[in-house]
Design an enzyme around this catalytic site. Structure first.
Site, PDB file in Angstrom:
ATOM      1  N   ALA A  71       0.816  -1.100  -0.147  1.00  0.00           N
ATOM      2  CA  ALA A  71      -0.043   0.024   0.120  1.00  0.00           C
ATOM      3  C   ALA A  71       0.853   1.373  -0.016  1.00  0.00           C
ATOM      4  CB  ALA A  71      -0.739   0.086   1.283  1.00  0.00           C
ATOM      5  N   LYS A  72       0.438   2.259  -0.461  1.00  0.00           N
ATOM      6  CA  LYS A  72       0.959   3.666   0.001  1.00  0.00           C
ATOM      7  C   LYS A  72      -0.203   4.717   0.095  1.00  0.00           C
ATOM      8  CE  LYS A  72       5.305   4.856  -0.044  1.00  0.00           C
ATOM      9  NZ  LYS A  72       6.485   4.278   0.340  1.00  0.00           N
TER      10      LYS A  72
END
Ligand code: NAD
Length: 415
Positions: free
Chosen positions: A103-104
Site C-alpha cells: 500500500a502507499k
C-alpha cells in the site's frame, strides 16, 4: 490511470509477467489496485484561513494479508504516484515473504512550509477520513518522505481514541515509547549496508577497506554510511541537498552527523573536500549507494559509473533506460531497491508482530532476525537470476510477482 509513474510500474510488471508467461486472468488480477481512496481534508491554518488538501491511500491487494506501506507528505503527491509506489511495495513484501500486500498513502502538501500544529491537524483529519479503510488487520501505515515518528504517534492517537483502547499495531515506525520497535530507525540503512557487503563478498572484494560513495544523508543514507564504516569500509564521498564532500581516507561519519545537525547539510564539512555532486557519482568505488531521490541513474550517467556494486537505498533511483545499459555492461552488481531497502518494511513487520503479541524484542534480536530474512531473499534472488539467466531487477520482481500470483491461484475467485 493517466500517470507516467504508474505507467512505468505497469510497464515493468507487464515485462516481467510476459517473461513469467502469467496467464491472462491472474495477470489482470495482480496488476490493478484493489482499492484507491481519495479524500479531501479542510484544515484550519495558523493564520485562520481554511485550506483543503487532497490525500490518497492505495491498497494494491489484500490476498496475502493486511496491506503495508508508507505515508508521504510532498507537494508532488498524486494518485498515480501513490498507486505506483503501492504496487512496488507489493512486490517488495512478497519478495521478502512478509504476510502483507503493498500500500502507499500520500497528501499533497509541503510539510516544510507548515507549522507542527498545521501538520498535526492535517494528519488527524486524514486519519478520520480513512478510518473505515484501515486497521491492524487491514492496512498499516508507516513513515515515508515528509512524515516521521511523530506523525505515526498522532495516527495511533486518533485510531485508539475511536477504538476506545490503545491500538499500537495500526502503524509502524512509531516512537519506541509508544511501542515502536528497537532498531526500526536504522533498519533500512542497515539492510543497505548488509546487502551491499554480501554483494562484495560474492564478487570476492574484501569488505575491509572497500570504498563506498553515498548519495543522500537522511535516514537511509546516514545509517547506511555509518554501518558500512563500522564494517571497515571507507566511505569516501557523501552528498545531500546542500552539496557533496570527499575524503580519500574515508569520511568520519560521526563527525559528519554532528556537522549536519549543526549546519543542516554536509556542505562545508571540515573533514573532507567539496566535490561536485554529479561528479561524485562517477568516482571509482566499490559500492555506490543512491539513497535520496528517484531517477538519478539515467541513460546519461549509467555508462560512466565506476562502481562494482550499485546498492539502491532509494526507491526507483535507476530509470529503465539506465537499467538496460547497466545490464548490457555486465560489470556492475545491482542490488535492486526492492531487496536493498527492504530492511525498513521487514523491521516494520517485526514491530507489528511485537505489537500483536504485546512483546518487545532487543535491538540485537531485531537485527539478527533482519539479517536472516535479507540473506534468505538475497540467496533466492541470486539463484533465480542464475537459473533463469536474467538480471537482478527482473529476478527480484519476478520472485515477488510469483508469490502473489500463486496465492491468487490457490485462493480462487469469489464468488
Ligand atoms: P530523508 O528525507 O530522511 O533523506 C533524504 C536525503 O536526500 C536528505 O539527506 C536530502 O538532503 C537528500 N537529498 C535530497 N535531494 C538531493 C539531491 N538532489 N542530491 C543529493 N541528496 C539529496 O529520506 P529517507 O527516509 O532517507 O529516504 C530516502 C529514499 O529511501 C527515498 O527514496 C525513500 O522512499 C527510500 N526509502 C526509505 C525508507 C526508510 O525507512 N526511511 C525505506 C525504504 C525506502
Amino acid at each position: 490511470m493517466q500517470s507516467p509513474v504508474f505507467g512505468m510500474a505497469v510497464e515493468q510488471f507487464d515485462q516481467v509477467a510476459d517473461f513469467l508467461e502469467l496467464e491472462e486472468e491472474i495477470r489482470e488480477r495482480c496488476k490493478w489496485p484493489k482499492r484507491m481512496i481519495t479524500v479531501t481534508m479542510p484544515v484550519r491554518l495558523d493564520d485562520g484561513r481554511i485550506e483543503v488538501f487532497f490525500g490518497h491511500r492505495v491498497q494494491h491487494h489484500l490476498s496475502r494479508g493486511p496491506v503495508k506501506g508508507g505515508l508521504r507528505y510532498h507537494p508532488s503527491v498524486d494518485l498515480g504516484e501513490v498507486a505506483a509506489l503501492a504496487m512496488w511495495m507489493n512486490w517488495k513484501c512478497a519478495l521478502m515473504r512478509l504476510p502483507f500486500g503493498g500500500a502507499k498513502g500520500g497528501i499533497a502538501c509541503d510539510p516544510r512550509a507548515m507549522s507542527l500544529g498545521e501538520q498535526e491537524r492535517l494528519t488527524r483529519r486524514f486519519a478520520i477520513e480513512i478510518l473505515p479503510f484501515i486497521g491492524q488487520e487491514i492496512d498499516i501505515m508507516a513513515p515515508d518522505m515528509g512524515t516521521n515518528e511523530q506523525t505515526m504517534a498522532w495516527l495511533v492517537d486518533v485510531y485508539s481514541t475511536h477504538a476506545g483502547h490503545l491500538v499500537p499495531g495500526i502503524v509502524t515506525g512509531k516512537p519506541v515509547e509508544l511501542q515502536g520497535s528497537e532498531g526500526r530507525r536504522q533498519a533500512t540503512g542497515h539492510g543497505v549496508a548488509f546487502t551491499a557487503t554480501r554483494a562484495l563478498e560474492k564478487l570476492g572484494i574484501p569488505v575491509d577497506g572497500a570504498i563506498a560513495v553515498v548519495q543522500g544523508f537522511g535516514n537511509v543514507g546516514s545509517y547506511a554510511a555509518s554501518t558500512m564504516a563500522r564494517y571497515g569500509m571507507r566511505v569516501c564521498g557523501i552528498s545531500d541537498v546542500s552539496g557533496a564532500v570527499w575524503n580519500d581516507k574515508g569520511l568520519n561519519i560521526l563527525a559528519l552527523n554532528e556537522h549536519v545537525a549543526e549546519h543542516g547539510g554536509v556542505a562545508g564539512f571540515p573533514g573532507g573536500e567539496g566535490i561536485d555532486p554529479e561528479e561524485m557519482l562517477l568516482q571509482e568505488c566499490d559500492v555506490l549507494v543512491p539513497a535520496a531521490l528517484e531517477r538519478v541513474i539515467t541513460k546519461n550517467n549509467a555508462g560512466k559509473l565506476r562502481c562494482r556494486v550499485l546498492a539502491e537505498g532509494a526507491n526507483g533511483p535507476t530509470t529503465p533506460e539506465a537499467d538496460a545499459i547497466i545490464e548490457e555492461r555486465g560489470d556492475v552488481f545491482l542490488v535492486p531497491d526492492v531487496l536493498c531497502n527492504a530492511g525498513g518494511v521487514t523491521v516494520s513487520y517485526f514491530e507489528w508482530v511485537q505489537n500483536l503479541q504485546r512483546m518487545s524484542w532487543t535491538e540485537q534480536e531485531v537485527m539478527a532476525k533482519l539479517e536472516t530474512m535479507l540473506e534468505g531473499a538475497f540467496v533466492r534472488l541470486l539463484q533465480f537470476a542464475e537459473r533463469e539467466k536474467v538480471g537482478h531487477r527482473t529476478a527480484a520482481l519476478a520472485l515477488g510477482i510469483c508469490e502473489v500470483a500463486e496465492v491468487k491461484r490457490k485462493r480462487g475467485l469469489f464468488p
